[in-house]
Design a protein around this motif. Structure first.
Motif, PDB file in Angstrom:
ATOM      1  N   LEU A 140       0.816  -1.211   0.000  1.00  0.00           N
ATOM      2  CA  LEU A 140       0.000   0.000   0.000  1.00  0.00           C
ATOM      3  C   LEU A 140       0.850   1.262   0.000  1.00  0.00           C
ATOM      4  O   LEU A 140       0.364   2.351  -0.338  1.00  0.00           O
ATOM      5  N   TYR A 141       2.102   1.120   0.379  1.00  0.00           N
ATOM      6  CA  TYR A 141       2.997   2.270   0.545  1.00  0.00           C
ATOM      7  C   TYR A 141       3.024   3.168  -0.689  1.00  0.00           C
ATOM      8  O   TYR A 141       2.972   4.393  -0.581  1.00  0.00           O
ATOM      9  N   ASP A 142       3.079   2.556  -1.865  1.00  0.00           N
ATOM     10  CA  ASP A 142       3.246   3.325  -3.110  1.00  0.00           C
ATOM     11  C   ASP A 142       1.961   3.983  -3.596  1.00  0.00           C
ATOM     12  O   ASP A 142       2.009   4.818  -4.513  1.00  0.00           O
ATOM     13  N   VAL A 143       0.817   3.611  -3.039  1.00  0.00           N
ATOM     14  CA  VAL A 143      -0.438   4.181  -3.537  1.00  0.00           C
ATOM     15  C   VAL A 143      -1.079   5.132  -2.527  1.00  0.00           C
ATOM     16  O   VAL A 143      -2.150   5.684  -2.794  1.00  0.00           O
ATOM     17  N   LEU A 144      -0.431   5.344  -1.373  1.00  0.00           N
ATOM     18  CA  LEU A 144      -0.947   6.305  -0.411  1.00  0.00           C
ATOM     19  C   LEU A 144      -0.491   7.717  -0.786  1.00  0.00           C
ATOM     20  O   LEU A 144       0.593   7.912  -1.327  1.00  0.00           O
ATOM     21  N   SER A 145      -1.307   8.690  -0.460  1.00  0.00           N
ATOM     22  CA  SER A 145      -1.034  10.081  -0.815  1.00  0.00           C
ATOM     23  C   SER A 145      -0.018  10.706   0.143  1.00  0.00           C
ATOM     24  O   SER A 145       0.079  10.326   1.312  1.00  0.00           O
ATOM     25  N   THR A 146       0.735  11.681  -0.374  1.00  0.00           N
ATOM     26  CA  THR A 146       1.715  12.407   0.443  1.00  0.00           C
ATOM     27  C   THR A 146       1.390  13.898   0.516  1.00  0.00           C
ATOM     28  O   THR A 146       2.244  14.701   0.858  1.00  0.00           O
ATOM     29  N   ASP A 147       0.146  14.255   0.204  1.00  0.00           N
ATOM     30  CA  ASP A 147      -0.228  15.681   0.234  1.00  0.00           C
ATOM     31  C   ASP A 147      -1.279  15.947   1.317  1.00  0.00           C
ATOM     32  O   ASP A 147      -2.290  16.599   1.080  1.00  0.00           O
ATOM     33  N   SER A 148      -1.019  15.439   2.518  1.00  0.00           N
ATOM     34  CA  SER A 148      -1.973  15.611   3.611  1.00  0.00           C
ATOM     35  C   SER A 148      -2.020  17.077   4.053  1.00  0.00           C
ATOM     36  O   SER A 148      -1.067  17.830   3.845  1.00  0.00           O
ATOM     37  N   PRO A 149      -3.105  17.472   4.724  1.00  0.00           N
ATOM     38  CA  PRO A 149      -3.214  18.847   5.221  1.00  0.00           C
ATOM     39  C   PRO A 149      -2.612  19.022   6.609  1.00  0.00           C
ATOM     40  O   PRO A 149      -2.685  20.104   7.190  1.00  0.00           O
ATOM     41  N   TYR A 150      -2.001  17.968   7.159  1.00  0.00           N
ATOM     42  CA  TYR A 150      -1.590  17.996   8.563  1.00  0.00           C
ATOM     43  C   TYR A 150      -0.223  18.631   8.790  1.00  0.00           C
ATOM     44  O   TYR A 150       0.643  18.640   7.916  1.00  0.00           O
ATOM     45  N   GLN A 151      -0.050  19.136  10.014  1.00  0.00           N
ATOM     46  CA  GLN A 151       1.193  19.768  10.440  1.00  0.00           C
ATOM     47  C   GLN A 151       1.682  19.125  11.731  1.00  0.00           C
ATOM     48  O   GLN A 151       0.966  18.353  12.365  1.00  0.00           O
ATOM     49  N   LYS A 152       2.897  19.478  12.129  1.00  0.00           N
ATOM     50  CA  LYS A 152       3.490  18.975  13.362  1.00  0.00           C
ATOM     51  C   LYS A 152       2.559  19.235  14.550  1.00  0.00           C
ATOM     52  O   LYS A 152       1.980  20.307  14.673  1.00  0.00           O
ATOM     53  N   ASP A 153       2.409  18.200  15.392  1.00  0.00           N
ATOM     54  CA  ASP A 153       1.598  18.206  16.617  1.00  0.00           C
ATOM     55  C   ASP A 153       0.099  18.071  16.378  1.00  0.00           C
ATOM     56  O   ASP A 153      -0.672  18.042  17.340  1.00  0.00           O
TER      57      ASP A 153
END
Length: 284
Positions: A140-153
């Motif tokens: 699943l690693y290669d098909v998950l998105s990397t543009d989340s809206p989240y920030q540190k904490d």
């Protein structure tokens, strides 16, 4: 070219008693059926329709205007409808259920924790060697998105999908975004599919999220201190190692990272609850 398990823009070339025949162009010989119950009431020969292509119960390519619950471009959580001798059958919103073969089920640490009908699983869609649509809990690693809206904490919800022993525990945040809990955190009591509340410790340059099951260090001190005191009591009041022990020993014996253990020991020492003598930690 007709593409299986993808959306295709096709033309209606002819109407039959049982539905409409579709092709890329009016003169194409390779056609696919859109069942009669799915043909729009106002459809005419030559009209273009957007359809999803899959295989029917006889492994014939067939079209549908129904949107499936999963497509090739991203993983989704699907419900198990049946468990059979060849694998699990999942509800993906189409008449023919989607097979999750046993060899595509991600391993679980607890062998007694079996997937049953009604359970939910995070899977990706792929075409197997025989040309049939199937589901997989792996890679699943290669098909998950990397543009989340989240920030540190930020506090997020994540689902464990793989244990990468050399790296850590891989997590799908919101079942969409790529994240990982570092390997020094004790995840021995968890299984594939477990849903956790996590804190973002870092957003990496590539967009992937570093995660932790722990609160910030200050909030964890009292909890970790109580855990260390309980472990000292289990050793009859004398812990046979200190914060200078290897990270592997500390994790194995306490379930804490070396940094967290050192903070807890320092906190207990300042409160005069322990002494540090002769390479041992003693309860006072």
């Amino acid at each position: 070219m007709l593409e299986l398990c993808k959306y295709n823009e096709l033309k209606i070339t002819r109407f039959k008693e049982f539905g409409a025949l579709l092709a890329e162009n009016m003169d194409d010989e390779k056609r696919v059926l859109l069942p009669k119950k799915e043909v729009p009431d106002d459809a005419r020969t030559g009209d273009t329709v957007r359809v999803f292509l899959y295989l029917d119960t006889k492994d014939r390519m067939i079209a549908t205007i129904t949107e499936p619950l999963i497509t090739m471009d991203r993983p989704e959580v699907l419900t198990v409808k049946d468990v059979t001798r060849i694998g699990l059958f999942l509800d993906w919103g189409l008449p023919k259920d989607l097979l999750l073969p046993f060899h595509e089920i991600a391993g679980r640490r607890d062998s007694d924790h079996r997937i049953e009908a009604g359970d939910e699983v995070l899977v990706r869609l792929y075409i197997d060697k025989s040309g049939r649509p199937c589901a997989s809990m792996k890679h699943l690693y290669d098909v998950l998105s990397t543009d989340s809206p989240y920030q540190k904490d930020d506090v997020v919800e994540g689902r464990i999908y793989e244990f990468g022993h050399d790296f850590g525990t891989f997590v799908a945040v919101d079942d969409i975004y790529s994240g990982m809990i570092p390997r020094h955190e004790d995840m021995r009591d968890h299984n594939i599919g477990d849903e956790l509340e996590l804190r973002v410790t870092e957003v990496k340059p590539d967009g992937k999220l570093s995660l932790t099951t722990r609160k910030d260090a200050y909030q964890e001190l009292d909890c970790d201190g109580a855990k260390v005191m309980s472990i000292i009591d289990s050793y009859a009041g004398v812990l046979p190692f200190t914060e200078k022990a290897s990270p592997e020993v500390i994790l194995r014996e306490t379930g804490l990272s070396k940094a967290a253990f050192k903070r807890a020991v320092g906190h207990l020492y300042k409160e005069r609850k322990i002494s540090l003598e002769g390479g041992k930690i003693r309860r006072i």
